[in-house]
Design an enzyme around this catalytic site. Structure first.
Site, mmCIF file in Angstrom:
data_model
loop_
_atom_site.group_PDB
_atom_site.id
_atom_site.type_symbol
_atom_site.label_atom_id
_atom_site.label_comp_id
_atom_site.label_asym_id
_atom_site.label_seq_id
_atom_site.Cartn_x
_atom_site.Cartn_y
_atom_site.Cartn_z
ATOM 1 N N HIS A 9 -10.665 5.569 -16.813
ATOM 2 C CA HIS A 9 -11.079 6.298 -17.710
ATOM 3 C C HIS A 9 -12.800 6.950 -17.057
ATOM 4 O O HIS A 9 -13.611 6.035 -16.367
ATOM 5 C CB HIS A 9 -11.438 5.610 -19.173
ATOM 6 C CG HIS A 9 -11.951 4.294 -19.266
ATOM 7 N ND1 HIS A 9 -13.452 4.716 -19.294
ATOM 8 C CD2 HIS A 9 -11.717 3.399 -19.997
ATOM 9 C CE1 HIS A 9 -13.922 3.344 -19.115
ATOM 10 N NE2 HIS A 9 -13.303 2.879 -19.271
ATOM 11 N N GLU A 87 -8.019 -2.001 -22.457
ATOM 12 C CA GLU A 87 -8.944 -3.168 -21.251
ATOM 13 C C GLU A 87 -8.882 -4.256 -21.921
ATOM 14 O O GLU A 87 -8.298 -4.761 -22.746
ATOM 15 C CB GLU A 87 -10.642 -2.596 -21.646
ATOM 16 C CG GLU A 87 -11.430 -3.588 -21.021
ATOM 17 C CD GLU A 87 -11.547 -3.351 -18.863
ATOM 18 O OE1 GLU A 87 -10.508 -3.829 -18.959
ATOM 19 O OE2 GLU A 87 -11.764 -3.025 -18.616
#
EC number: 5.4.2.11
Length: 248
Positions: A9, A87
């Site tokens: 990202h 994550e």
């Protein structure tokens, strides 16, 4: 030969502030939006298009993917989201400044927390409102599977079954795949694909918003991999990631 595109990202608001983020749901910064736009443009310039996309349950990865697909004129393709691509969970470090944490605990300790294979940070208590058991997006997942903290080894343990069960199958079916995820969930996948040692993974830094292309053989073994974009910008971005855990 198959091609797989991985994208971390774009810069998030907490990346900008140099905070440990983990499963905290943080939006893209203005720079992160620009990085995602540039990633989409580079993919378009190089003739890439996709049949299916995979992402995490976190908005910074979802928004990066949406921006890229809009740039490609492909907002209509199927997108599958999974917590397994989230994550790595940074436990009680989430929300702390990385440089200040390095001042307190030492750069070596922070480097081990950030980049080692099997050393997790201090866990969150289940009573802590930041714990994922309190987040409605994970209500269908057994509590025993939701982490209080993770090392990269733990992240590999959840990412690779999803790769095998979902993503690899899509590639073998001939679908052109893009994955928009996070620094450590992508490091987990890269470690598996490249058969990297536990020591070598310590040195791997994946920059934000820059497409990473893997060319795979019929058995999904890597032939080669490369970033798309300006080489100097890529090098600078990787160095920036490497320096995040150092003292001010």
């Amino acid at each position: 030969m198959y091609k797989l595109v991985l994208v971390r990202h774009g810069e998030s608001e907490w990346n900008r502030e140099n905070l440990f983020t983990g499963w905290t749901d943080v939006k893209l910064s203005e720079k992160g939006i620009s990085e995602a736009l540039e990633g989409g443009r580079v993919l378009k310039q190089n003739g890439y298009s996709f049949d299916i996309a995979f992402s995490s349950m976190l908005v910074r990865a979802n928004d990066t993917l949406n921006i890229i697909l809009r740039e490609l004129g492909q907002s209509y393709i199927d997108v599958e989201k999974s917590w397994r691509l989230n994550e790595r969970h940074y436990g009680a470090l989430q929300g702390l400044n990385k440089a200040e944490t390095a001042e307190k605990y030492g750069e070596d300790q922070v480097l081990m927390w950030r980049r080692s294979y099997d050393i997790p940070p201090m866990p969150l208590e289940e009573s802590d409102k930041r714990h994922p058991i309190h987040d409605l997006r994970y209500k269908g997942i057994p509590k025993s599977e939701l982490p209080s903290t993770e090392c990269l080894k733990d992240t590999v343990a959840r990412v690779i079954p999803y790769w095998t069960d979902k993503i690899a199958k899509a590639i073998i079916e001939g679908k052109r795949v893009i994955i928009a995820a996070h620094g450590n969930s992508l490091r987990a996948l890269v470690k598996y694909l490249d058969n990297m040692s536990d020591d070598d993974i310590l040195k791997l830094n994946i920059p934000t918003g820059i497409p990473l292309v893997y060319e795979l053989d019929q058995d999904l073994r890597p032939i080669k991999h490369y970033y798309l974009g300006d080489e100097d910008k890529i090098k600078a971005a990787m160095e920036s990631v490497a320096n995040q855990g150092k003292k001010k």
